[in-house]
Design a protein around this motif. Sequence first.
Motif, PDB file in Angstrom:
ATOM      1  N   TRP A 221      45.758  35.309  30.871  1.00 14.69           N
ATOM      2  CA  TRP A 221      45.561  35.929  32.186  1.00 14.69           C
ATOM      3  C   TRP A 221      44.181  36.562  32.211  1.00 14.69           C
ATOM      4  O   TRP A 221      43.706  37.071  31.203  1.00 14.69           O
TER       5      TRP A 221
ATOM      6  N   PHE B 244      41.414  38.819  35.123  1.00 16.03           N
ATOM      7  CA  PHE B 244      41.269  39.475  36.416  1.00 16.03           C
ATOM      8  C   PHE B 244      39.892  39.158  36.991  1.00 16.03           C
ATOM      9  O   PHE B 244      38.867  39.507  36.401  1.00 16.03           O
TER      10      PHE B 244
ATOM     11  N   ASN C 237      39.880  41.761  42.178  1.00 11.18           N
ATOM     12  CA  ASN C 237      40.393  42.995  41.578  1.00 11.18           C
ATOM     13  C   ASN C 237      39.353  44.082  41.361  1.00 11.18           C
ATOM     14  O   ASN C 237      39.694  45.158  40.873  1.00 11.18           O
TER      15      ASN C 237
ATOM     16  N   HIS D 291      38.465  46.257  36.710  1.00 12.16           N
ATOM     17  CA  HIS D 291      39.781  46.792  36.380  1.00 12.16           C
ATOM     18  C   HIS D 291      39.750  47.648  35.126  1.00 12.16           C
ATOM     19  O   HIS D 291      40.330  48.721  35.088  1.00 12.16           O
TER      20      HIS D 291
ATOM     21  N   THR E 105      45.473  50.047  33.105  1.00 11.35           N
ATOM     22  CA  THR E 105      44.089  49.832  33.549  1.00 11.35           C
ATOM     23  C   THR E 105      43.393  51.176  33.726  1.00 11.35           C
ATOM     24  O   THR E 105      44.036  52.222  33.864  1.00 11.35           O
TER      25      THR E 105
ATOM     26  N   TYR F 244      50.557  47.367  34.994  1.00 14.50           N
ATOM     27  CA  TYR F 244      51.220  46.111  35.318  1.00 14.50           C
ATOM     28  C   TYR F 244      52.417  45.898  34.405  1.00 14.50           C
ATOM     29  O   TYR F 244      52.332  46.109  33.193  1.00 14.50           O
TER      30      TYR F 244
END
Length: 227
Positions: free
Chosen positions: A137, A139, A144, A147, A167, A174
Amino acid sequence: RSVSPFNAHQSGGKLLQLSEDEIILTTGDLRAYSKPQDPESKFGKILKINLTTGSDQIISLGHRNPQGIVLSQDSKNILITEHGPKGGDEINIIDLEKVQNYGWPISSYGTHYDGTTKADAPLYKSHESYGFVEPIWYFEYEQNDIHGISDVEKDYSARGDNYLVATLKGNIIYQIEVDFQNSEVTNIIPMKVGARVRDIKYDSENELYYLIMENTPSLGILIKYNK
C-alpha cells in the motif's frame, strides 16, 4: 553529517523483539542516497541483531525511513510503515526468510520536496520494473497530502491479520486488513484522531491502546466500543 543533504529526521530507529536473543532494528538513510542500496552500509536497512553475540545481518534493504514495525501472526513476516518523501508513504511486508530490496531511492511513488530530479535518487514510479518489491500500500500525495505514517500495531479487536497504522500530519489512524499470502491490503478504514500519533502501544491487561500524540501534546487512550 558531512553527507549532503544530511537529514537526521530520516533515521528510522524502531525496535522489535523477535526472540529471546534477537531484535529487529530499522534504520533510515539520513538522506545519504547511496547508502540504502549499498550492502556494506547499515543505513536504509532492516537489521536483525543477535543480543548474545552482538552480530547483525541485513534482512532487507532499499528503505528511506521505516518507523513502524510489527510481527505477523505466524511470525514469518514483519509489517513495516515507512515515510516517503513528498507522498509515497509505504506499507511493506518483510519476509524473514529471504533478503529483498524495496527500491529506495531508485523507486518511490513520492517526489522530492524541492521538486527537482536527482540522478542518484530518480524515484521511478515503479518498483517491480526495476527489480524491487512493490509496497502492499502507498499513499499518493495528490489524494492524501503528506501523511507521515508512523507506527503500526496489531489490531486485537479483530481476528486475523488486522493492524492499526498511525499517521502524523494525516491525523488519522487506519484499521487495515493484510493478506500476507498475496501481499496486499484487503481493507482499509480511516479513524479521524485530530492529532499527530507518533506511537501506539497495546495494553493487554486493560485491553486498550495508548497513543502518543506529539503536537497536542498528550497521551490518548483508544478502546473498542461495543454497541
